[in-house]
Design a protein around this motif. Structure first.
Motif, PDB file in Angstrom:
ATOM      1  N   SER A  55      48.337   4.397  -0.562  1.00  0.00           N
ATOM      2  CA  SER A  55      47.859   4.467   0.817  1.00  0.00           C
ATOM      3  C   SER A  55      46.933   3.286   1.104  1.00  0.00           C
ATOM      4  CB  SER A  55      47.090   5.778   1.019  1.00  0.00           C
ATOM      5  OG  SER A  55      45.860   5.737   0.299  1.00  0.00           O
ATOM      6  N   GLY A  56      46.631   3.104   2.361  1.00  0.00           N
ATOM      7  CA  GLY A  56      45.695   2.049   2.742  1.00  0.00           C
ATOM      8  C   GLY A  56      44.334   2.239   2.084  1.00  0.00           C
ATOM      9  N   THR A  57      43.885   3.475   1.999  1.00  0.00           N
ATOM     10  CA  THR A  57      42.598   3.767   1.342  1.00  0.00           C
ATOM     11  C   THR A  57      42.650   3.378  -0.125  1.00  0.00           C
ATOM     12  OG1 THR A  57      42.153   5.582   2.875  1.00  0.00           O
ATOM     13  CG2 THR A  57      40.946   5.600   0.779  1.00  0.00           C
ATOM     14  N   ASP A  58      43.745   3.706  -0.793  1.00  0.00           N
ATOM     15  CA  ASP A  58      43.875   3.370  -2.210  1.00  0.00           C
ATOM     16  C   ASP A  58      43.967   1.858  -2.423  1.00  0.00           C
ATOM     17  OD1 ASP A  58      43.675   6.008  -2.968  1.00  0.00           O
ATOM     18  OD2 ASP A  58      45.842   6.325  -2.997  1.00  0.00           O
ATOM     19  N   HIS A  59      44.621   1.153  -1.501  1.00  0.00           N
ATOM     20  CA  HIS A  59      44.643  -0.316  -1.574  1.00  0.00           C
ATOM     21  C   HIS A  59      43.219  -0.869  -1.482  1.00  0.00           C
ATOM     22  CE1 HIS A  59      49.097  -0.643  -0.321  1.00  0.00           C
ATOM     23  NE2 HIS A  59      48.981  -1.077  -1.567  1.00  0.00           N
ATOM     24  N   THR A  60      42.444  -0.318  -0.561  1.00  0.00           N
ATOM     25  CA  THR A  60      41.059  -0.761  -0.393  1.00  0.00           C
ATOM     26  C   THR A  60      40.247  -0.480  -1.648  1.00  0.00           C
ATOM     27  OG1 THR A  60      41.180  -0.397   1.987  1.00  0.00           O
ATOM     28  CG2 THR A  60      38.974  -0.513   1.011  1.00  0.00           C
ATOM     29  N   ILE A  61      40.400   0.718  -2.203  1.00  0.00           N
ATOM     30  CA  ILE A  61      39.684   1.065  -3.433  1.00  0.00           C
ATOM     31  C   ILE A  61      40.084   0.109  -4.552  1.00  0.00           C
ATOM     32  CG2 ILE A  61      39.355   2.820  -5.227  1.00  0.00           C
ATOM     33  CD1 ILE A  61      39.783   4.939  -2.976  1.00  0.00           C
ATOM     34  N   TYR A  62      41.363  -0.212  -4.636  1.00  0.00           N
ATOM     35  CA  TYR A  62      41.830  -1.152  -5.666  1.00  0.00           C
ATOM     36  C   TYR A  62      41.188  -2.528  -5.492  1.00  0.00           C
ATOM     37  CZ  TYR A  62      44.749  -4.438  -8.163  1.00  0.00           C
ATOM     38  OH  TYR A  62      45.170  -5.464  -8.976  1.00  0.00           O
ATOM     39  N   ILE A  63      41.185  -3.037  -4.269  1.00  0.00           N
ATOM     40  CA  ILE A  63      40.606  -4.366  -4.022  1.00  0.00           C
ATOM     41  C   ILE A  63      39.115  -4.373  -4.363  1.00  0.00           C
ATOM     42  CG2 ILE A  63      40.033  -6.017  -2.176  1.00  0.00           C
ATOM     43  CD1 ILE A  63      42.828  -5.201  -0.952  1.00  0.00           C
ATOM     44  N   VAL A  64      38.404  -3.334  -3.958  1.00  0.00           N
ATOM     45  CA  VAL A  64      36.972  -3.233  -4.289  1.00  0.00           C
ATOM     46  C   VAL A  64      36.794  -3.200  -5.810  1.00  0.00           C
ATOM     47  CG1 VAL A  64      34.972  -1.668  -4.196  1.00  0.00           C
ATOM     48  CG2 VAL A  64      36.279  -2.166  -2.112  1.00  0.00           C
ATOM     49  N   THR A  65      37.639  -2.458  -6.495  1.00  0.00           N
ATOM     50  CA  THR A  65      37.553  -2.352  -7.954  1.00  0.00           C
ATOM     51  C   THR A  65      37.778  -3.706  -8.620  1.00  0.00           C
ATOM     52  OG1 THR A  65      38.355  -0.071  -7.815  1.00  0.00           O
ATOM     53  CG2 THR A  65      38.439  -1.125  -9.978  1.00  0.00           C
ATOM     54  N   SER A 116      34.711   3.035  -9.557  1.00  0.00           N
ATOM     55  CA  SER A 116      35.752   2.758  -8.577  1.00  0.00           C
ATOM     56  C   SER A 116      37.147   2.937  -9.183  1.00  0.00           C
ATOM     57  CB  SER A 116      35.561   1.336  -8.043  1.00  0.00           C
ATOM     58  OG  SER A 116      36.476   1.051  -7.026  1.00  0.00           O
TER      59      SER A 116
END
Length: 160
Positions: A55-65, A116
């Motif tokens: 999901s978009g949220t998971d993509h964001t979490i991945y990028i932050v990580t 994260s």
């Protein structure tokens, strides 16, 4: 006349800095290996088929990580570069203090990276966005192991 019990070590500022530098580098070696392995695995995730399904949220979490992992890697490798650049300049006590700060920052960033990554992995593995309590429990455990116990030990066993 009573014999005084000597506290601490009888060492010059330079000898103390040498000893503390050796201790610090041993500690950093452990964290460098862990953060580099974690960061390496994080870099491969984007090339997996499942990544496109996140999901978009998971993509964001991945990028932050990934960004946190890169920052942690930089901070934990920083003391090595610092030592190379100031070696022979007679500033080892100051370099040890700066390297210690970099290491503390790196440990904090590693904690954030692992938190994260845990959020992302548990979201993907369980499909449940309510994994916060598990993550909070693990973060509390990290805080106890990395900060609370060392600070308690330092307070309890430090002589004035």
């Amino acid at each position: 006349m009573t014999d005084r019990v000597r506290q601490g070590r009888d060492e010059s500022e330079e000898e103390r800095a040498d000893r503390m530098w050796g201790d610090l580098i041993q500690e950093v070696r452990v964290t460098q290996t862990g953060v580099q392995i974690l960061f390496g695995f994080l870099l491969t995730v984007v090339f997996q088929q499942k990544y496109a399904e996140l999901s978009g949220t998971d993509h964001t979490i991945y990028i932050v990580t990934v960004v946190l992992g890169a920052a942690a890697t930089g901070a934990l490798i920083g003391p090595v570069s610092l030592h190379r650049l100031v070696s022979g300049r007679r500033v080892k006590p100051q370099a040890v203090r700066l390297a210690s700060v970099l290491t503390q920052v790196g440990l904090f960033l590693l904690l954030a990276t692992m938190t994260s990554a845990l959020v992302l992995i548990l979201r993907v593995a369980t499909g449940d966005s309510r994994i916060a309590w598990v993550v909070v429990g693990v973060v509390v455990w990290y805080l106890v192991c990395w900060y609370a116990l060392p600070l308690w030990s330092r307070r309890r066993h430090t002589t004035r």
